[in-house]
Design an enzyme around this catalytic site. Structure first.
Site, PDB file in Angstrom:
ATOM      1  CG  HIS B  86      -1.852  -1.098   1.357  1.00 37.32           C
ATOM      2  ND1 HIS B  86      -2.958  -1.213   0.549  1.00 37.32           N
ATOM      3  CD2 HIS B  86      -1.881  -2.174   2.178  1.00 37.32           C
ATOM      4  CE1 HIS B  86      -3.631  -2.317   0.884  1.00 37.32           C
ATOM      5  NE2 HIS B  86      -2.983  -2.913   1.861  1.00 37.32           N
ATOM      6  CB  CYS B 135      -3.721   3.143  -0.880  1.00 34.02           C
ATOM      7  SG  CYS B 135      -2.818   1.756  -1.581  1.00 34.02           S
ATOM      8  CG  HIS B 138      -5.110  -1.075  -3.223  1.00 37.47           C
ATOM      9  ND1 HIS B 138      -4.109  -1.264  -2.309  1.00 37.47           N
ATOM     10  CD2 HIS B 138      -4.994  -2.079  -4.126  1.00 37.47           C
ATOM     11  CE1 HIS B 138      -3.421  -2.345  -2.629  1.00 37.47           C
ATOM     12  NE2 HIS B 138      -3.938  -2.859  -3.720  1.00 37.47           N
ATOM     13  CG  MET B 143      -6.830   1.973   0.840  1.00 34.56           C
ATOM     14  SD  MET B 143      -5.740   0.563   0.737  1.00 34.56           S
ATOM     15  CE  MET B 143      -4.946   0.642   2.335  1.00 34.56           C
TER      16      MET B 143
HETATM   17 CU   LIG Z   1      -3.652  -0.071  -0.820  1.00 36.79          CU
END
Ligand SMILES: [Cu+2]
Lengths: 332, 154
Positions: B86, B135, B138, B143
């Protein structure tokens, strides 16, 4: 990559897509139950043949699959290198795909129904309807919102897109090794391609490798159950599936693609209007069916993945997403 | 005082040097000890502040809690509880969608780079306001997190 890449002359009769297995499975299990249902099953088979005849690319494929010396890409071959060296992967679990109106239309005006059910389109009979809208596909498929994360995703891929169209032969090539590890420490590996699908049966495969093209969704190139997605690179070929270094299943149909990002909030599989165009992900698919070369069709054949689902059933396909990528591409 | 001590050490060293190899060893031991103490002091100064909030990054593609409130000058620490890689990115220039990142006026963008499974990252927030971060891999899957920084109390 230990296995030396074989330059493929062989023609693979190739039905890209995934749900024939599920449909045929339905038909076969129905057939076991009672003679009356057997009649219904043969009725289903006839219906499936009718749907297959409606695959939109049949004419295109007929014109191209015999080409011995296909032309190359405008501007020359494209070389592609994709790597993931750290981080986990997303492993898709069987689920009911929600049906996007932009792809499947409405019960009054259905779209995307031709071709092998699920492999290409989805027949209306397999769609759930609520208040004159399609909701989900009745059968589970590898294309849904459910997933688990596995550790240590590794991807090494080198490919060339040289041949432009579907043909009997191709100058495209792919060498790929992908692996990941479950909680118990088992490592799963997919290798490809000893052979490429130089042409498709229900939709084009562009010599086995395609670059910078729109696939899936409304395009009818690949299953409509995946959203319409810009695809920087994709391949279709025959490879192997291993667990802890031991080959469990071989040869298997393998499809990989580098696309724009098609997951949304909570990792739900996006509808067309929800994709994120400026992010990328790599999808790896090992399909639960096998080609019958002579007949130009596929039979259901669950993949021996060696991975058992919580309900005790072996996961019958691999649909794995890699999202920490290094991507390189160049012409010439 | 320190200079005087060094002078004595050096003088003593010179004396020993004239005697035998043992002298050299002693000098080296003294020098190493002094150096180690200096390094230790610097590390002590740079020791990360105790975070005012800890945010977990998960396999479900969430920051938990998704929203934390701290005071200006305090630090937030992000810890990976995930098998995935991440990032913690508060930089509108890196966002796929403009609404996924926001900084209060005068605040500098921040970006952790890839945080491996089990890894962590921390950032100290000096400018009060609401920070929206995401992130990178994502972002498309939602996210996204928020840090609310209140003015420091005096
Ligand atoms: Cu992530």
């Amino acid at each position: 990559m230990k296995r030396k890449h074989v330059f493929r002359r062989n023609v693979i009769i190739f039905v890209p897509g995934l749900l024939l297995g599920l449909i045929a499975g339905l038909v076969l299990s129905a057939g076991r139950e009672a003679p009356a249902v057997t009649r219904q099953a043969s009725g289903n088979m006839a219906a499936i043949k009718m749907l297959q005849a409606l695959a939109p690319a049949r004419g295109y494929l007929q014109a191209h699959r015999g080409v011995q010396d296909p032309l190359g890409l405008l501007g020359g071959p494209v070389k592609v290198r994709i790597r993931q060296s750290e981080g986990g992967v997303f492993v898709a679990l069987p689920d009911h795909r929600r049906l996007d109106k932009d792809v499947f239309g409405t019960p009054r005006l259905p779209r995307a129904y031709g071709g092998t059910p699920g492999i290409n389109g989805v027949p209306p009979i397999l769609r759930d309807v609520q208040e004159s809208r399609y909701t989900v596909m009745k059968k589970k498929s590898p294309f849904g919102d459910k997933y688990i994360v596995m550790a240590d995703g590794k991807l090494r891929l080198e490919a060339v897109d040289a041949t432009a169209t579907d043909a009997a032969q191709s100058h495209d090539s792919v060498r790929m090794e992908a692996s990941w590890r479950d909680k118990k420490g088992n490592t799963y590996t997919v290798q490809c391609c000893q052979m490429l699908a130089t042409h498709g049966v229900e939709f084009p495969t562009f010599g086995g490798v395609v670059t910078n093209h729109l696939l899936h969704g409304f395009t009818r190139l690949g299953t409509a159950l995946m959203p319409t997605e810009f695809t920087y690179f994709a391949f279709w070929g025959m490879g192997s599936v291993s667990k802890n270094g031991k080959v469990l299943d071989h040869p298997r149909l393998v499809h990989g693609m580098l696309t724009e990002y098609v997951r949304t909030q909570g990792y739900r599989l996006a509808f067309d209007r929800e994709v994120t165009p400026t992010r990328q992900q790599f999808h790896l698919m090992v399909a639960p069916f096998k080609p019958v070369m002579k007949e130009g069709r596929f039979i259901p054949s669950p993949v021996k993945t060696g991975f058992t689902l919580p309900n005790g059933v072996e996961l019958p396909f691999w649909h794995v997403m890699f999202e920490n990528l290094e991507v390189k591409g160049r012409r010439g | 005082m320190v200079e005087r001590a060094w002078l004595i050490i050096i003088r003593f060293g010179e004396y020993l040097l004239k005697q035998q190899w043992v002298g050299l060893t002693i000098i080296w031991v003294l020098l190493l000890a002094a150096g180690a103490e200096g390094i230790g002091r610097r590390v002590g100064e740079a020791t990360p502040k105790k975070p005012a909030a800890v945010v977990k990054m998960t396999d479900q593609l969430t920051f938990e809690p998704a929203r934390v409130t701290i005071k200006a000058g305090e630090t937030v620490r992000w810890k990976s509880a995930s098998l995935l890689v991440h990032t913690v990115t508060g930089d509108p220039a890196l966002a796929a969608k403009p609404e996924d990142a926001a900084l209060p006026p005068g605040a500098k963008p921040f970006n952790s780079g890839n945080i491996k499974p089990g890894g962590q990252f921390q950032h100290t927030f000096k400018v009060p306001g609401t920070y929206r971060y995401f992130c990178i891999p994502h972002e498309g899957a939602g996210m996204i997190g928020v840090v609310v920084v209140q003015p420091a109390t005096t």
